[in-house]
Design a protein around this motif. Structure first.
Motif, short mmCIF file in Angstrom:
data_model
loop_
_atom_site.label_atom_id
_atom_site.label_comp_id
_atom_site.label_asym_id
_atom_site.label_seq_id
_atom_site.Cartn_x
_atom_site.Cartn_y
_atom_site.Cartn_z
N ALA A 112 45.14 39.13 50.45
CA ALA A 112 44.22 38.55 49.47
C ALA A 112 44.85 37.35 48.78
CB ALA A 112 43.81 39.60 48.44
N ASP A 113 46.14 37.43 48.45
CA ASP A 113 46.83 36.31 47.82
C ASP A 113 46.76 35.06 48.69
OD1 ASP A 113 47.53 37.87 45.67
OD2 ASP A 113 49.57 38.26 46.37
N ALA A 149 39.30 39.79 41.09
CA ALA A 149 40.52 40.17 40.37
C ALA A 149 41.47 38.99 40.23
CB ALA A 149 41.22 41.32 41.09
N ARG A 204 45.74 42.16 41.63
CA ARG A 204 44.95 42.42 42.84
C ARG A 204 45.29 43.76 43.49
NH1 ARG A 204 45.29 36.53 44.27
NH2 ARG A 204 43.28 35.72 43.55
N THR A 231 45.24 37.19 40.12
CA THR A 231 46.35 37.27 41.08
C THR A 231 47.29 38.42 40.79
OG1 THR A 231 46.24 34.87 41.43
CG2 THR A 231 48.27 36.01 42.11
N THR A 235 43.04 33.75 49.08
CA THR A 235 42.50 33.12 47.87
C THR A 235 43.13 31.76 47.64
OG1 THR A 235 42.16 35.30 46.89
CG2 THR A 235 42.16 33.43 45.40
N GLY A 243 39.15 41.27 45.81
CA GLY A 243 40.27 40.35 45.75
C GLY A 243 39.92 39.03 45.09
N ASP A 271 52.57 45.47 42.47
CA ASP A 271 52.33 44.21 41.76
C ASP A 271 53.58 43.77 41.01
OD1 ASP A 271 49.69 43.56 42.45
OD2 ASP A 271 48.86 44.88 40.91
N TYR A 280 43.62 46.60 41.52
CA TYR A 280 42.17 46.74 41.73
C TYR A 280 41.85 47.16 43.17
CZ TYR A 280 40.82 44.93 37.16
OH TYR A 280 40.61 44.79 35.81
N ALA A 308 46.89 43.31 49.19
CA ALA A 308 47.08 42.31 48.14
C ALA A 308 47.76 41.06 48.69
CB ALA A 308 47.89 42.89 46.99
#
Length: 447
Positions: free
Chosen positions: A373-374, A134, A139, A136, A377, A131, A276, A142, A370
């Motif tokens: 992870a968003d 990769a 993500r 944004t 991050t 995460g 995504d 991946y 994702a």
């Protein structure tokens, strides 16, 4: 982190190793139940039921995971994630080397607990690094690929464990796992660059109040009960010879587990890319709801098989070149060979339903990861974000096996799947209500 491709491949290899070891134990679990023969016992005047001991075969693993999440996630954000990853992969290699010495329920539960720490640390660090590396907008794609690597290992691990156990027993299986873990450690050491990000303080406190994470957690908390019950009890239903199990052989059990992993592996890179572009919350909702509906059908696999006239055995004919062999030689060879041993009409529907579970979950998993992870991050604590994701999962993963063990022994095998399906459906219902109420009707396609 400039040269990303070798790093992604190193992380995919580590995900493969983690998945291989994890699914092997899931596949072998019904045979540990058969061999260790858990039964009720009394400790200090307190009677411990067989159902509780069976539940602890999985809950010992998940309890250890629960205690390991916060310190491992904190260490990943505070220090070098690569170093933490190398430590937990090394621990995994040692743990799998210990499984051949299991000789009682107590020793199995203890080593499973150590496995829980290794699996948790490996999963947290690999997903956090994927995460983080990769971009944004890519993500989920991946992460879907990383999960596909884990699921491909699940296929090889499950089929390999089922076939090898029939011939050699437990020992050689764990030798293979240890070798794979060592190769993953070497790949990580060679190709993964040092993680230069450092997060001061304790990012859990801020992320725990993040509105998106709280909304996702309303679903994930309940969904954990569903997935833990269903994933754990599909192989138990297929392989156990007691409590209403189908008593299939190792290769047949392996195929039921592999069907879910195979469909999940094939779909996740594609569904991750779609989420995504078309809204991750929508994929979480659709995948979770579909999973619950399919789970409710699993206990009906014997009835479905009988109604459809499904075969009670899967056989292959003798190769044609043997037709010209001398008569005495031909007499020593069966005309047909049963591929999966003695099964029943429930086998084909059960494999098909397991595959549908994988398809349903492939919509949910990369989208959910994702989103976490968003948020991690953006707030500077991606490992802590995944740590919260793991913590929300833990009550279900700890309590569900104990509940499932009790239901299996005291109520019925089918009741385990009914409850698992219900948890998934109430989870997506709660998620939708909170999402629309607090974030608006467009949130389902905008997140």
């Amino acid at each position: 982190m400039n040269d990303d491709r070798p790093q992604f491949w190193a992380l995919y290899l580590t995900r493969f190793a983690e998945g291989f070891g994890f699914i092997t134990l899931i596949t072998l679990l019904p045979y540990y139940i058969n061999e260790l023969d858990p039964s009720g016992t009394t400790v200090l005047g307190v009677t411990i039921s067989a159902g509780f001991i069976i539940g602890m075969y999985t809950s010992g693993f998940t309890i250890a995971q629960t205690f390991a999440v916060i310190p491992l996630a904190w260490a990943g954000d505070r220090f070098d994630k690569r170093t933490v990853l190398l430590i937990v992969v090394g621990l995994g290699a040692v743990v799998y080397a210990l499984f051949p010495i299991v000789d009682s329920s107590a020793s199995f539960i203890l080593i499973r607990a150590l496995q829980g720490i290794a699996v948790t640390g490996t999963g947290l660090m690999t997903l956090s690094l994927v995460g983080q590396i990769a971009k944004t907008g890519t993500r989920a794609n991946y992460i879907g690929k990383a999960n596909a690597a884990s699921f491909s290992a699940s296929i090889f691990g499950s089929l390999g464990a089922g076939a090898l156990y029939e011939v050699f027993g437990f020992g050689p299986i764990f030798t293979i796992i240890v070798c794979i873990m060592v190769v993953a450690w070497l790949g990580t050491f060679r190709y993964l660059e040092a993680d230069e990000t450092r997060v001061e303080g304790f990012p859990f406190s801020d992320l725990a109040l993040n509105r998106k994470i709280l909304t996702l957690s309303s679903f994930r908390f309940q969904y954990a009960f569903s997935v833990t019950l269903v994933r754990t009890w599909v192989p138990i239903f297929a392989g156990t010879a007691v409590y209403g199990g189908l008593a299939y052989g190792g290769l047949a059990v392996a195929l039921t587990v592999t069907a879910e992993k195979f469909t999940n592996m094939c779909c996740q890179p594609f569904t991750g890319r779609l989420s995504d572009g078309y809204g991750r919350a929508l994929f979480v909702f659709a995948g979770g709801g579909a999973y619950g509906l399919v789970a409710l059908l699993v206990p009906f696999s014997p009835a479905i098989g009988t109604a459809l006239g499904a075969p009670s055995s899967i056989v292959i004919g003798v190769p044609g070149f043997l037709a010209g062999a001398s008569a005495p030689f031909v007499e020593t060879i069966p005309q047909q060979i049963s591929v999966f041993g003695d099964v029943s009409p429930a086998f084909v529907p059960l494999v098909a339903l397991s595959g549908l579970l994988g398809v349903a979950d492939s919509f949910r998993e990369p989208a959910s990861m994702a989103l976490f992870a968003d948020e991690g991050t953006e707030d500077g604590g991606v490992a802590s974000s995944f740590g919260i994701r793991e913590l929300v999962w833990r009550p279900g993963s700890v309590i569900a096996p104990l509940l499932g063990g009790w239901l299996m022994t005291e109520v019925s095998m089918a009741s385990v799947f009914y409850l698992g399906g219900a948890f998934a459906l109430t989870g997506v219902g709660t998620f939708l209500v909170i999402l629309v109420w607090f974030h608006g009707t467009r949130a389902l396609v905008e997140w």
